[in-house]
Structure formats: structure tokens, C-alpha cells
Motif scaffolding. Structure first.
Motif, short mmCIF file in Angstrom:
data_model
loop_
_atom_site.label_atom_id
_atom_site.label_comp_id
_atom_site.label_asym_id
_atom_site.label_seq_id
_atom_site.Cartn_x
_atom_site.Cartn_y
_atom_site.Cartn_z
N GLU A 58 0.47 -0.84 0.18
CA GLU A 58 -0.31 0.10 0.09
C GLU A 58 0.76 1.14 0.33
O GLU A 58 0.71 2.36 -1.17
CB GLU A 58 -1.06 -0.20 0.70
CG GLU A 58 -2.02 1.18 0.76
CD GLU A 58 -2.54 1.31 -0.15
OE1 GLU A 58 -3.21 2.61 -0.47
OE2 GLU A 58 -3.30 0.32 -0.32
N ALA A 59 1.97 1.19 0.57
CA ALA A 59 2.46 2.55 1.25
C ALA A 59 3.54 2.41 -0.66
O ALA A 59 3.92 3.57 -1.39
CB ALA A 59 3.70 2.64 1.63
N ALA A 60 3.95 1.79 -1.11
CA ALA A 60 4.30 1.64 -2.31
C ALA A 60 3.44 2.54 -3.65
O ALA A 60 4.16 2.89 -4.33
CB ALA A 60 4.76 0.05 -2.83
N LYS A 61 2.71 1.75 -3.76
CA LYS A 61 1.26 2.18 -4.03
C LYS A 61 1.02 3.72 -3.90
O LYS A 61 1.50 4.58 -5.20
CB LYS A 61 0.43 1.50 -3.68
CG LYS A 61 -1.30 2.01 -5.07
CD LYS A 61 -2.30 1.23 -4.60
CE LYS A 61 -3.40 1.86 -5.29
NZ LYS A 61 -4.78 1.32 -5.10
N TYR B 132 5.08 9.96 -9.55
CA TYR B 132 4.60 8.88 -10.67
C TYR B 132 3.78 11.00 -11.53
O TYR B 132 3.15 11.26 -12.85
CB TYR B 132 4.73 8.38 -11.64
CG TYR B 132 5.95 7.34 -11.99
CD1 TYR B 132 6.96 7.61 -12.42
CD2 TYR B 132 5.98 6.76 -10.68
CE1 TYR B 132 7.89 6.73 -12.01
CE2 TYR B 132 6.66 5.72 -10.64
CZ TYR B 132 8.17 5.55 -11.39
OH TYR B 132 8.70 5.26 -11.56
N SER B 133 2.93 11.70 -10.24
CA SER B 133 2.11 12.60 -10.67
C SER B 133 2.76 14.03 -11.37
O SER B 133 3.86 14.12 -10.78
CB SER B 133 1.73 13.08 -9.15
OG SER B 133 0.87 14.10 -9.39
N GLU B 134 1.93 14.21 -12.28
CA GLU B 134 2.65 15.40 -12.74
C GLU B 134 2.42 16.48 -11.82
O GLU B 134 3.68 17.11 -11.79
CB GLU B 134 1.33 16.04 -14.66
CG GLU B 134 2.39 14.60 -15.15
CD GLU B 134 1.10 15.79 -16.14
OE1 GLU B 134 1.25 16.86 -16.51
OE2 GLU B 134 0.62 14.73 -16.98
N ASP B 135 1.33 16.81 -10.45
CA ASP B 135 1.17 18.05 -10.21
C ASP B 135 2.83 17.98 -9.10
O ASP B 135 3.33 18.58 -8.17
CB ASP B 135 0.64 17.55 -8.63
CG ASP B 135 -1.00 17.95 -9.86
OD1 ASP B 135 -0.59 18.27 -10.73
OD2 ASP B 135 -2.06 17.27 -9.93
N ALA B 136 3.17 16.48 -9.31
CA ALA B 136 4.37 16.42 -7.89
C ALA B 136 5.23 16.92 -8.40
O ALA B 136 6.67 17.54 -7.86
CB ALA B 136 5.35 15.18 -7.99
N TYR B 137 5.75 17.88 -9.68
CA TYR B 137 7.06 18.33 -10.39
C TYR B 137 6.48 20.05 -10.51
O TYR B 137 7.78 20.46 -10.91
CB TYR B 137 6.93 17.79 -11.75
CG TYR B 137 7.60 16.43 -11.67
CD1 TYR B 137 8.75 16.11 -11.49
CD2 TYR B 137 6.79 15.76 -11.96
CE1 TYR B 137 9.04 14.97 -11.01
CE2 TYR B 137 6.78 14.36 -12.20
CZ TYR B 137 8.32 14.38 -11.35
OH TYR B 137 8.89 12.44 -11.69
#
Length: 87
Positions: A66-69, A76-81
């Protein structure tokens, strides 16, 4: 001190490679008789071979599924960048 030989393939680990260094996330992808092919996640993804006997200062945590997911969704979210305003 620990070594890479303790790590299992396809698992995500939070480790500290050297004492007083930042915590990093890795995933073991392939294991041979003497080495392991390891993905190091950071600002950029780095793939490299590690000898099984290479030292790790601390194995902090094995991430559960669950933590890995959840981590993958954030990483990999665009918002993370994007940290700036949406002007």
C-alpha cells in the motif's frame, strides 16, 4: 552495518547508504550470484549495479504494498513536479 545481500527483489526500501546522509528509496530489480541491479529514486531515477557485499548504513523500512502504491502515485504524478503558482 548491513549489506545489499539482505534486500529482496522487487521490494521497495528506505535506506541510508552512508551514515549522516539523506534517506533514499530504492528497489532491487535483479539479483545475480555476486551483484544486484538496483533502481535509486530521487530527482532523477538512477539504475546501477551494486555488489551484494556493498555496505548500507541503515535499512530503515521495507515499504508494504500500500505504501509503495501511494508513493508511486505521488512520484509519477505531474503535480509532484510543479511547486509554483498556476498563473
Amino acid at each position: 552495518m548491513y549489506s545489499y545481500a539482505l534486500l529482496e527483489p522487487e521490494c521497495y526500501y528506505l535506506i541510508r547508504e552512508k551514515e549522516n546522509k539523506n534517506i533514499s528509496l530504492i528497489q532491487v530489480k535483479l539479483v545475480t550470484d555476486q551483484c544486484m541491479y538496483v533502481v535509486h529514486f530521487g530527482k532523477e531515477i538512477t539504475l546501477r549495479w551494486q555488489k551484494k557485499e556493498d555496505q548500507i548504513s541503515d535499512i530503515i523500512e521495507l515499504l508494504d504494498d500500500e505504501a509503495a502504491k501511494q508513493w508511486k502515485e505521488v512520484y509519477y504524478s505531474e503535480d509532484a513536479y510543479y511547486e509554483g503558482d498556476d498563473d
